[in-house]
Enzyme design. Sequence first.
Site, PDB file in Angstrom:
ATOM      1  N   ARG A  16      50.376   8.138  16.588  1.00  0.00           N
ATOM      2  CA  ARG A  16      49.954   8.579  17.917  1.00  0.00           C
ATOM      3  C   ARG A  16      50.623   7.773  19.016  1.00  0.00           C
ATOM      4  O   ARG A  16      50.939   8.307  20.083  1.00  0.00           O
ATOM      5  CB  ARG A  16      48.436   8.506  18.053  1.00  0.00           C
ATOM      6  CG  ARG A  16      47.797   7.178  17.752  1.00  0.00           C
ATOM      7  CD  ARG A  16      46.296   7.334  17.856  1.00  0.00           C
ATOM      8  NE  ARG A  16      45.608   6.168  17.342  1.00  0.00           N
ATOM      9  CZ  ARG A  16      44.291   6.125  17.170  1.00  0.00           C
ATOM     10  NH1 ARG A  16      43.568   7.176  17.487  1.00  0.00           N
ATOM     11  NH2 ARG A  16      43.706   5.054  16.708  1.00  0.00           N
ATOM     12  N   CYS A  32      49.881   4.135  11.628  1.00  0.00           N
ATOM     13  CA  CYS A  32      48.429   4.260  11.781  1.00  0.00           C
ATOM     14  C   CYS A  32      47.879   3.263  12.795  1.00  0.00           C
ATOM     15  O   CYS A  32      47.642   2.113  12.480  1.00  0.00           O
ATOM     16  CB  CYS A  32      47.723   4.087  10.439  1.00  0.00           C
ATOM     17  SG  CYS A  32      48.137   2.558   9.588  1.00  0.00           S
ATOM     18  N   CYS A  33      47.742   3.709  13.995  1.00  0.00           N
ATOM     19  CA  CYS A  33      46.901   3.062  14.993  1.00  0.00           C
ATOM     20  C   CYS A  33      47.221   1.602  15.262  1.00  0.00           C
ATOM     21  O   CYS A  33      46.321   0.817  15.552  1.00  0.00           O
ATOM     22  CB  CYS A  33      45.431   3.167  14.588  1.00  0.00           C
ATOM     23  SG  CYS A  33      44.956   4.790  13.970  1.00  0.00           S
ATOM     24  N   GLY A  34      48.445   1.197  15.148  1.00  0.00           N
ATOM     25  CA  GLY A  34      48.797  -0.154  15.541  1.00  0.00           C
ATOM     26  C   GLY A  34      48.696  -1.196  14.464  1.00  0.00           C
ATOM     27  O   GLY A  34      49.042  -2.346  14.681  1.00  0.00           O
ATOM     28  N   LYS A  35      48.214  -0.878  13.289  1.00  0.00           N
ATOM     29  CA  LYS A  35      48.131  -1.879  12.230  1.00  0.00           C
ATOM     30  C   LYS A  35      49.541  -2.298  11.821  1.00  0.00           C
ATOM     31  O   LYS A  35      50.423  -1.481  11.685  1.00  0.00           O
ATOM     32  CB  LYS A  35      47.371  -1.318  11.029  1.00  0.00           C
ATOM     33  CG  LYS A  35      45.898  -1.093  11.336  1.00  0.00           C
ATOM     34  CD  LYS A  35      45.151  -0.610  10.115  1.00  0.00           C
ATOM     35  CE  LYS A  35      43.674  -0.401  10.428  1.00  0.00           C
ATOM     36  NZ  LYS A  35      42.924   0.088   9.261  1.00  0.00           N
TER      37      LYS A  35
END
Length: 273
Positions: A176, A106-109
Amino acid sequence: MSKEITTSQNIVRYNGQSFIEEEDDIAVESALTIMVNGEEFATMVCTPSELEELVVGFLASEGMIRAFQDIKALHIDVETGFAYVDLVNPNKVEKDFHSKRFIGSCCGKGRQFYFQNDVKTAKTIMTRFTITPEQCHKLMKQMQDGSSHFQQTGGVHNAALCSSDGVVISRSDIGRHNALDKLFGYCLIHRVPIKDKIIAFSGRISSEVLLKAAKIGVGIILSKSAPTNLAINLADELGITAVGFIRGKGFNVYTHQDRIQGLEYKPVQTSCI
């Protein structure tokens, strides 16, 4: 050998009037640990497809390699979830990296190294390649229509490398950034020229997504969603045309508008009252 990228799950669906028991297709989420020169380098959560491209693109994105030829050997054990990489330069890991990494979906976390090597690997884009508004819509539609994995599960992000004529290659992943790394890996493995290419992307343009595009080397990124302010700042600085909200008949051009044909950009005039 590769793992299945979807699985079946018995669910209860509500159709607005009643509850129905049925079987649904679910996107598979799998862990892949990358071992570089015998050392654990990173564990990422991903869709278990195109794993060679994912590993190659990820290592290039993080500055571990510059070309596919920098990899001496690459073996992926799908069953155990390990990728074994031997680099031509065996001192690269010890010299440049000091801790194991976990990359969530999830989005770089969970990314402990965000921005650590971006200065080295992000490219300033100088291409004068342009496209028309009609091509922006056509490429976005082709990317969306071509993703059978998303249509089947609704649980993945899509990214496509495009020319002005259409989609060259498309990749899907639950993460992504993974989808973009798969594109990057494909380009390196197959030596795909980048200066006349475009990325079409299904999600919002975050700073991380923008940096991935810069590292790949494309000058235009298209999305059906919005960019963040940091992504816009980076796109402006790195010479990338960021186009968002490609929906219906319109879209927004946030940076380097000269790559969109027919657009005569004029700053918004404000009046003092």
